[in-house]
Design an enzyme around this catalytic site. Structure first.
Site, PDB file in Angstrom:
ATOM      1  N   ASP A 174       0.840  -1.177   0.000  1.00  0.00           N
ATOM      2  CA  ASP A 174       0.000   0.000   0.000  1.00  0.00           C
ATOM      3  C   ASP A 174       0.889   1.246   0.000  1.00  0.00           C
ATOM      4  O   ASP A 174       1.882   1.307   0.734  1.00  0.00           O
ATOM      5  CB  ASP A 174      -0.874  -0.044   1.269  1.00  0.00           C
ATOM      6  CG  ASP A 174      -1.899   1.048   1.300  1.00  0.00           C
ATOM      7  OD1 ASP A 174      -2.817   0.991   0.457  1.00  0.00           O
ATOM      8  OD2 ASP A 174      -1.806   1.950   2.146  1.00  0.00           O
TER       9      ASP A 174
ATOM     10  N   GLU B 185       1.576   0.302  -4.920  1.00  0.00           N
ATOM     11  CA  GLU B 185       1.079   1.585  -5.403  1.00  0.00           C
ATOM     12  C   GLU B 185       2.258   2.538  -5.457  1.00  0.00           C
ATOM     13  O   GLU B 185       2.641   3.104  -4.446  1.00  0.00           O
ATOM     14  CB  GLU B 185       0.027   2.133  -4.445  1.00  0.00           C
ATOM     15  CG  GLU B 185      -1.264   1.342  -4.395  1.00  0.00           C
ATOM     16  CD  GLU B 185      -2.267   1.998  -3.454  1.00  0.00           C
ATOM     17  OE1 GLU B 185      -3.388   2.281  -3.893  1.00  0.00           O
ATOM     18  OE2 GLU B 185      -1.929   2.248  -2.285  1.00  0.00           O
TER      19      GLU B 185
END
Ligand code: CA
Length: 579
Positions: A287, A316
């Site tokens: 993340d 990400e």
């Protein structure tokens, strides 16, 4: 030296790193002072069988003292109140081992949440619900190779009370204990063994059915900086600060982890490796990876390679405003320094379905004129960012964040009938599944998942977030189509070319205009896409072809093209194979 504790029936040895002055172990209610050794490591060996004892640390600095759970704790009681000592042998299950992993490029990732996916299971909202017949069969039939599961490390009890799971909903992007599974997903959060064993059972059963498990990890921030064990053990070293002394907040969650500090970097690497070894995980999804530093990510890749080179790392890689030099950030702009680490390709998302941040964002399939930009993604990203290999691209148009494609089209394409929108969405998913790189689907995307227009549903109701098996049934024709396409991708090597050079060599663009794209791979596979509202003639080499897919169906027809002319019908995605 290993942090955490080493348990034997005769003694338990504790190690903890801290820059504190003094440190005490609190074993049940008894306080024992720890000895400070080299490199800020406090240790203590305690005789006896300590299984099921709780343990906490009293950490004393010049100006403050804290009671903290061990950052390396691997078990705790409900709502992460206290660390618990377990006998690792009792936390094992029979025949649980690593799955033989396929190449990342051969993977098809499916993102789901334990809770959403199991709302109508007997074990509702539990690890065990994922592997009940209905749930498991759905995954098997669809044919995906990996499930990527929303956070299942221990997240904050402020988000979900482990003892009253359904009172509140939360995705769980608010880490509490990095090395302990979340208790609300177990059938008995009070028993520290149960969550560990049930998670292992889930992973084993998925493995036994050929499905790998990717863990969604959130090392970029914690739920509450001041009360987190990492802060209490190393204080200022744990987080990044702005020049004015406030927390750097590139995450938008209030505190950015200082992964570049050697202890925090080691902590993150140790944590990933612990999960990979103890739970035999097949991949990690980072993340807000763009917050972390390049060296930490490279070290993780290096260490995972020692276990299995095919363990997927994706993340990400957004360029975020965190207090770290741009050249050190593990984001898309530095992809060339992050070999064998993949990034969510927002370029495909935005050029194919329309930007998620632009309320009127249109992509190639729904009226935007973005075929040129889309082509870069379809071809695996050679001219995008600094990618060095197609295995660095996670090809997707929908994930748990933002509006689902169905909801997005409902906003952006009100003038188009729903029936037609379903076709356009299926075309978009087809392009994801036939592009170079690693395809990624959000669970339910194949049956037009809706969150009723809720853009950020991280704490919305179960009703909004549910994986709707009834809807899957309603659109079973499309689900079947997507599963056929998945099967086809698995068998066709030309969709999984492993270098930009090979792609340049095999890829031939045949036709490109506002609503139409046609290209061939190795002059063998022909992909024809028409998202316009009228039929169009495409020039193709004359000869015999197998019509593999058309009108959202798997076909197996032989057709003959004469005079180089093929009529591509409107709103259609076609695969032809030259024979
Ligand atoms: Ca929790």
């Amino acid at each position: 030296m290993k942090m955490g504790y080493k348990y034997t029936k005769k003694y338990t040895k504790f190690n903890i790193y801290s820059n504190a002055k003094e440190l005490n172990l609190i074993l049940n209610d008894e306080k024992l002072s720890m000895l400070k050794g080299k490199g800020n490591i406090f240790s203590l060996k305690v005789k006896g069988d300590l299984e099921n004892y709780t343990y906490m640390y009293e950490i004393i600095f010049e100006d403050e003292k804290y009671i903290s759970i061990d950052p390396y704790a691997i078990a705790c009681n409900a709502n992460s109140q206290k660390g618990v000592i377990i006998n690792p042998k009792k936390a094992n299950i029979r025949n649980f081992k690593r799955m033989k992993n396929i190449l990342p490029l051969d993977s098809i990732i499916y993102e789901l949440s334990i809770r959403d996916f199991t709302l109508d299971a007997k074990n509702k909202g539990k690890f065990l619900g994922v592997i009940e017949k209905k749930q498991l069969n759905y995954l098997k039939k669809l044919g995906i190779t990996h499930v990527q599961i929303l956070p299942f490390y221990d997240f904050s009890s402020n988000s979900v009370d482990e003892l009253d799971q359904f009172k509140k909903y939360n995705w769980g992007y608010d880490p509490e204990n990095y090395n302990i599974p979340e208790g609300s997903y177990s059938t008995n959060p009070n028993n520290p063994y149960t969550r560990i064993i049930e998670l292992k059972k889930m992973i084993k059963k998925l493995h036994d059915n050929g499905i790998g498990v990717i863990m969604d990890v959130v090392y970029n921030h914690v739920f509450d900086a001041q009360t987190h064990s990492l802060y209490k053990t190393v204080r200022k070293d744990a987080f990044r600060y702005n020049d004015d002394g406030t927390y750097s907040n590139g995450t938008g969650c209030g505190n950015d982890i200082a992964s570049e500090n050697s202890y925090i970097s080691k902590y993150i690497v140790d944590s990933v490796i612990y999960w990979a070894k103890e739970y035999h995980l097949d991949g990690f999804r980072f993340d807000l990876m763009g917050i972390l530093d390049i060296e930490t990510m490279r070290k993780i890749r290096q260490e995972l390679d020692k276990i299995d080179k095919n363990i997927i790392i994706l993340g990400e890689g957004w360029d975020l405003n965190t207090k770290l030099d741009s050249s050190l950030k593990a984001n898309q702009n530095n992809a060339n320094k992050l070999e064998n680490i993949a990034f969510f390709n927002d370029d495909m998302r935005d050029s194919l379905r329309g930007s998620t941040f632009d309320k009127l964002g249109k992509g190639f399939v729904n009226g935007g004129k973005l075929e040129e930009r889309l082509l870069n993604s379809i071809k695996g990203g050679k001219f995008l960012k600094t990618y060095i290999s197609p295995n660095q691209l996670i090809q997707y148009i929908e994930a748990h964040d933002n509006n689902t494609v169905f909801d997005h089209f409902e906003i952006v394409n009100k003038n188009i009938s729903e029936r037609r929108r379903l076709k356009l969405q299926s075309i978009a998913t087809s392009i994801v599944l036939t592009s170079q790189g690693i395809p990624f689907l959000h669970a339910g995307q194949e049956f037009f998942r809706t969150k009723q227009g809720v853009e950020n549903s991280y704490k919305s109701s179960d009703e909004i977030n549910k994986f709707d098996f009834k809807r899957a049934k309603k659109y079973s024709k499309y689900v079947k189509y997507i599963s056929e396409l998945i099967k086809y991708r698995k068998e066709e090597k030309l969709f999984k070319l492993d270098s930009f050079d090979t792609i340049e060599e095999k890829f031939d663009l045949l036709y490109k205009q506002d609503n139409v794209l046609a290209y061939s791979l190795d002059k063998k596979i022909y992909i024809l896409v028409n998202t316009g509202n009228k039929n169009i003639n495409i020039k193709l080499p004359s000869g015999k072809y197998k019509l593999e897919f058309s009108d959202f169906k798997r076909l197996d027809e032989i057709i003959e093209i004469k005079d180089n002319k093929y009529e591509l019908s409107k709103d259609n995605f076609v695969i032809l194979k030259y024979i």
